[in-house]
Each structure stands twice: as structure tokens, then as C-alpha cells.
Write an enzyme that holds these catalytic residues in place. Structure first.
Site, PDB file in Angstrom:
ATOM      1  CG  HIS A 258      13.977  23.416  15.622  1.00 22.43           C
ATOM      2  ND1 HIS A 258      12.787  23.224  16.302  1.00 22.43           N
ATOM      3  CD2 HIS A 258      13.993  22.487  14.634  1.00 22.43           C
ATOM      4  CE1 HIS A 258      12.124  22.221  15.749  1.00 22.43           C
ATOM      5  NE2 HIS A 258      12.837  21.748  14.735  1.00 22.43           N
ATOM      6  CD  GLU A 260      12.911  28.253  18.521  1.00 23.39           C
ATOM      7  OE1 GLU A 260      11.708  28.181  18.802  1.00 23.39           O
ATOM      8  OE2 GLU A 260      13.416  27.721  17.494  1.00 23.39           O
ATOM      9  CB  CYS A 288       8.778  22.595  18.916  1.00 24.42           C
ATOM     10  SG  CYS A 288      10.578  22.403  18.986  1.00 24.42           S
ATOM     11  CB  CYS A 291      12.817  25.249  20.867  1.00 21.07           C
ATOM     12  SG  CYS A 291      13.545  24.746  19.288  1.00 21.07           S
TER      13      CYS A 291
END
Length: 357
Positions: A258, A260, A288, A291
Site C-alpha cells: 500500500h 502509506e 484501511c 495502514c
């Protein structure tokens, strides 16, 4: 613990400038005083705010108080757009409080017509979490009913809320209902009183937030070019971008790919520390659970989000992990910065994916 800041509007966020309006209309001396007594200082002005009567009924009652000055009385209502002007500090003040994690509400006495005109010029309306204006519930301050309407509408607890108003009568009433109260004299003193209650705004610039979110959008477009869901992220410290990341979950064949997570890892290497207390993370889509958890673990100072993620977002949609009681750290959150642009990037991406199929 205070969670909610409740503002009156007139003479707190915007000047109630009826005296200036009267002078602009050419009212002087006895005419000035008599028109004031028939309108803003008269018995029917609270009913104008309450709006149980129609505007023509209010006009008729006000004109009856000064029958020889009917045209002048009507001129006040015909030029009602000039009776209120937003203070220069209003939007920035609310933005800083929002960035610090406080919910912002409006509780104000305003007539239907005057508010609908005024709200078009108020720059802060998109920042507030909710409002109860007197005409909406046909109740006015300081009556308990209008406070109750706000509590019921938004689930507000008085003990978690501070109410700011330029009327001492309204402030005393709010305190009797269980609210923290501040009699508003000017912004400087109000800030000092808020800080005495442990309420601190964050000194942030909306222009800077937009600039850094654009940088996050640039990262998101890199993901889109690879066929990845377009989510981008940058991390900022002391006004400088120190790390960038974009979604590469498919490319890396990893759940950890991801934007992040990538940016947090890079920022920690740059700083030589896993703690990111003095950093702000900008991400194009609400994070999410993974993260959001990483942000908490990194002791991130602030997170700024573009579009919300109603199916998986954990900074306000499905839940709000970043500000959840029980964790040993909370992250300041600002939402919906360039939200439309971030959402449009996502929509366009998935539309193209559907067309390919």
C-alpha cells in the site's frame, strides 16, 4: 474531555453589522433609533429568527411599530444581505480546530431568509460537521429546546462540548444545561480561554494541504499507469516532502504494497527513527485498517485524506482507528482535501477497467 466546539455565528464568526447597514441606508438620528427599535432591537426580531411566522407577517408587525417609517423598515429587510459579514479569521480558525480533531457545529439565531442569503457568502460552511439554526427548529437561544435539538440531531453530549457566544445570557444558559461556555469578546481572548480548557488548534494552512495533496495525486497517477488502484501518498516534515509512495500491491504481489506503508518505511529511513510525531501524511484515499494501524504505531502526528473509503476506510468510515479511545496514540485527522479530485481519479480508473472487460 472536550470533543465538540459549538459556535454562535453573529459577532463570533461573522459581524452582525446592523449599525453599519443602517448608515449605508442613510438612517440617522431619530430615524436610526426608531427603525432599530422596530427591527433589530424590537420585540419581533426574535420571532424573525424563530420563523414561526412568515416574512410578510414579521414585516407587517415591524412596520406597525413605526408606521410613519414603513419604507425605511422595509429597506432593512430588502437589504438583509448586508447585515452580516464573515470575519477574516473564521475559516482558518475552524480549519485549525478541525485539523486538531475537534467536531465543529453551529448553533445560531437566524431567520430563514437571512441565513439562506448569508450562508452563500460564508466560506466556512463546508468545514462544519453540522448545524442547528433557529429557523430550522422554530426555537431560539437561550431556550433549552434549541440546544436539545442539536444534541438529538448529532448525538452531542454537553459535557464534551464547549459553546461560544457573544451573549452572556446564552452562555449562562448553556452552562446550566451542562456545556462548557465561553463568552466571546474577541478571537484572541477566546483562543486563550479554549487553551485553558485544553483545546488547541493546529497551525495549518489549507493552501499547503492542497499543495501536498496534489503531490499525493501525482503518486496515485503513477499507480494508475501500472494498472494499480490509484492511491498515492506523501509524508511531510517541516514543510518539505520527505517520502513518497504509491500503491504497488499487484506489482509486488504483497498485501503490504500500500502507498502509506511504502511512504512510512521511506520516511523512517530518512529520519533514522520509526517515530513520525512531527510528520503529516497525505493520502488520496482514506486508509484501511492495516495502514491506519501503521500510522498509530509510527506515532504519526497528522493524517490528511482526500476521498473517503466507505467500504474499508478506518479513519471515519467503517471506524475511526486513528482517534479511537484505548490506543496509546491518536492521530490528528483532516478529511476531504481535494476529495473530489481524488474520488474522480478512482472513478475514472475503475470505469476504464470495466471498459476493458
Amino acid at each position: 474531555m472536550i470533543k465538540n466546539i459549538i459556535f454562535d455565528i453573529g459577532n463570533v464568526l461573522a459581524q452582525f453589522r446592523w449599525q453599519k447597514l443602517f448608515k449605508e441606508l442613510g438612517f440617522e438620528g431619530e430615524v436610526f433609533e426608531q427603525v432599530a427599535d422596530a427591527t433589530v432591537r424590537g420585540p419581533w426580531w426574535p420571532e424573525y429568527d424563530r420563523s414561526r411566522l412568515s416574512d410578510p407577517e414579521i414585516w407587517e408587525h415591524c412596520c406597525a411599530l413605526a408606521p410613519h417609517l414603513g419604507p425605511q423598515v422595509m429597506a432593512v429587510f430588502e437589504n438583509i444581505e448586508g447585515i452580516c459579514r464573515e470575519y477574516d479569521y473564521a475559516r482558518a480558525w475552524i480549519y485549525g480546530l478541525k485539523a486538531a480533531g475537534y467536531n465543529i457545529y453551529l448553533l445560531s439565531n437566524f431567520g430563514h431568509t437571512s441565513f439562506e442569503i448569508a450562508r452563500q457568502k460564508f466560506s466556512f460552511m463546508d468545514l462544519v460537521d453540522g448545524q442547528v439554526i433557529s429557523y430550522e427548529v422554530e426555537e431560539i437561544k437561550p431556550d433549552r429546546a434549541i440546544f436539545s435539538a442539536l444534541e438529538k440531531k448529532y448525538g452531542i453530549l454537553p459535557e464534551e462540548s464547549v459553546f461560544l457566544d457573544d451573549s452572556m445570557k446564552n452562555v449562562k444558559a448553556a452552562k446550566s444545561y451542562g456545556y462548557h461556555g465561553i463568552f466571546f469578546e474577541n478571537q484572541r481572548l477566546a483562543i486563550k480561554k479554549l487553551e485553558g480548557m485544553g483545546v488547541f488548534a493546529i497551525s495549518v494552512s489549507q493552501d499547503d494541504d492542497r499543495r501536498f495533496m496534489k503531490a499525493a495525486l501525482t503518486q496515485a497517477k503513477k499507480a494508475a499507469a501500472l494498472g494499480e488502484v490509484p492511491i498515492g501518498c506523501v509524508i511531510v516534515k517541516d514543510g518539505q516532502i520527505i517520502a513518497r509512495g504509491y500503491n504497488q500491491r499487484n506489482k509486488k504481489h504483497s498485501t503490504l504494497g500500500h502507498a502509506e506503508i511504502s511512504a512510512i518505511g521511506k520516511a523512517s529511513k530518512v529520519l533514522g527513527d520509526w517515530r513520525l510525531e512531527d510528520c503529516t501524511l497525505y493520502v488520496t484515499l482514506e486508509p484501511c485498517s492495516m495502514c491506519a494501524g501503521a500510522m498509530i504505531q509510527a506515532r504519526l502526528g497528522r493524517a490528511v485524506m482526500g476521498a473517503m473509503n466507505p467500504k474499508a476506510g478506518c479513519a471515519g468510515s467503517v471506524m475511526n482507528m486513528l482517534q479511537m479511545d484505548g490506543f496509546n496514540h491518536k492521530v490528528h485527522v483532516t478529511r476531504n482535501v481535494l476529495g473530489e479530485a481524488c474520488a474522480a481519479l478512482m472513478s475514472d480508473f475503475f470505469a476504464k477497467m470495466r471498459d476493458k472487460r
